[in-house]
Design a protein around this motif. Structure first.
Motif, short mmCIF file in Angstrom:
data_model
loop_
_atom_site.label_atom_id
_atom_site.label_comp_id
_atom_site.label_asym_id
_atom_site.label_seq_id
_atom_site.Cartn_x
_atom_site.Cartn_y
_atom_site.Cartn_z
N GLU A 106 14.59 -12.76 51.16
CA GLU A 106 13.74 -13.91 51.51
C GLU A 106 12.20 -13.88 51.52
O GLU A 106 11.49 -14.58 51.09
N PHE A 107 11.87 -13.02 52.16
CA PHE A 107 10.35 -12.69 52.48
C PHE A 107 9.76 -12.27 51.10
O PHE A 107 8.73 -12.87 50.91
N LEU A 108 10.24 -11.37 50.62
CA LEU A 108 9.82 -10.77 49.47
C LEU A 108 9.73 -11.89 48.32
O LEU A 108 8.38 -12.18 47.78
N ASN A 109 10.55 -13.00 48.38
CA ASN A 109 10.53 -13.99 47.22
C ASN A 109 9.33 -15.04 47.78
O ASN A 109 8.78 -15.69 46.91
N ARG A 110 9.15 -15.17 49.19
CA ARG A 110 8.25 -16.01 49.76
C ARG A 110 6.94 -15.76 49.35
O ARG A 110 5.75 -16.50 48.66
N VAL A 111 6.78 -14.21 49.49
CA VAL A 111 5.32 -13.54 48.88
C VAL A 111 5.04 -13.85 47.55
O VAL A 111 3.92 -14.20 47.10
N GLU A 112 5.94 -13.63 46.65
CA GLU A 112 5.97 -13.76 45.13
C GLU A 112 5.90 -15.44 44.63
O GLU A 112 4.85 -15.50 43.99
#
Length: 349
Positions: A106-112
């Motif tokens: 979820e965090f990775l997708n948020r940064v993306e």
């Protein structure tokens, strides 16, 4: 031979060729988002005048330092005349502490999402590994996790265009000495290059990324690097009253008046950086600089004007620290800009 016979003979061959073409096309689309080598000097020129979206993703949790990443920020920054953003990210706080050290999806997708918003608004974007405090205290113990973070980032972002740059680690210091950092750099870069052979990579020096550490930096063999330097001199001016700096309240009231000696100090520092980089034929980004809000605004504007002037005249890109918090140029609560400080960043030649 009849048409039917020809069709029977050549149809399987057609399918084979079509399949092979599809495989090649798939490989081409998934191997890298950049199809040919880039010139780091051109990349650095395109970074131009930028700003850090700080105190958001490098906080322990987004929002814990009072800011959340907003879609409108990218539009505001682009409309103001900035050409790029640097997004500091505390990946270590969102990564498992045991192998395989998986980053939270979820965090990775948020940064993306933030990366995509920057690109959508014609902003180049740098993402880094920021506030990895554990590796600064225990470089050996955190080595595997650090490498695993870059393995995942390199794979996840490999199809992004050339407007995305990677910065390997923000301000190595303490037990991650210059010597150890010089050993870790090429190893990390090799991990990145496995999936991103042509992406521009930004590297900084140990000892908090300043000029003394720069003198000890050993640049890995690579044709697509930008060197980043952080500049907060004089520190007692730029960090007066900073709550995280012990004793800084005693510096409150320190002004920066633009005297000949004060300007010469900045000029000499930038000449030193420029000479070092020219000898090594590498472009330079001033990745952080700024004066904290508790300094008087006129002094902040004068100091910022001179730093920007010497960055521009030395062909250095820059990223002011930062957009909307303690050093910031924009108040997200009122929607108001610090006009004088913003003008210093955008209009100074």
């Amino acid at each position: 031979m009849s048409f039917r016979a020809l069709n029977v003979l050549f149809f399987p061959l057609f399918i084979l060729v079509l399949t092979q073409c599809s495989i090649l096309k798939s490989d081409e689309n998934t191997s890298t988002g950049i199809s040919s080598p880039l010139d780091p000097f051109e990349q650095n020129a395109e970074l131009g005048r930028g700003i850090n979206l700080g105190n958001i993703f490098e906080a322990p949790e987004e929002g814990s330092w009072g800011l959340y990443m907003q879609e409108e920020y990218f539009k505001l920054i682009s409309s103001a005349g900035f050409e790029s953003v640097r997004i500091p990210v505390r990946w270590s706080a969102h990564t498992n502490d045991s192998a395989p050290f998986k980053i939270d999806t979820e965090f990775l997708n948020r940064v993306e999402w933030a990366v995509d918003e920057a690109l959508k608004n014609d902003l180049m974007v740098i993402i880094n590994v920021h506030h990895y405090d554990e590796i600064f205290q225990d470089p050996a113990g955190e080595h595997a996790k650090f490498i695993a973070i870059w393995e995942q980032l390199s794979e996840h972002f490999q199809n992004k265009p050339s407007g995305l740059l990677f910065e390997l680690l923000n301000e190595p210091h303490d037990n991650l000495t210059a010597n150890l950092w010089n050993q870790l750099l090429p190893e990390t870069l090799e991990i990145v290059r496995a999936n991103n052979p042509y992406r521009t990579v930004v590297i900084g020096a140990a000892e908090w990324g300043g000029i003394p550490g720069l003198m000890k930096l050993q640049i890995p063999e690579d044709d697509n690097l930008i060197i980043t330097v952080h500049y907060y001199e004089p520190f007692q001016f730029t960090h007066q009253g900073a709550e995280w700096v012990p004793g800084s309240d005693a510096w409150l009231g320190t002004t920066w008046d633009g005297t000949d000696s004060e300007v010469d100090e900045i000029k000499n520092h930038f000449d030193q950086i420029y000479t070092w980089a020219a000898q090594r034929n590498v472009p330079v980004n001033i990745g952080e600089f700024g004066a904290y809000r508790r300094a008087d605004n006129s002094s902040r504007v004068r100091w910022t004007t001179q730093v920007v002037h010497y960055a521009i005249t030395h062909d250095m890109s820059f990223h002011y620290w930062e957009f909307a918090s303690g050093f910031g140029i924009y108040n997200p609560n009122t929607g108001q800009w610090n006009v004088e400080l913003t003008n210093a960043l955008i209009n100074t030649e």
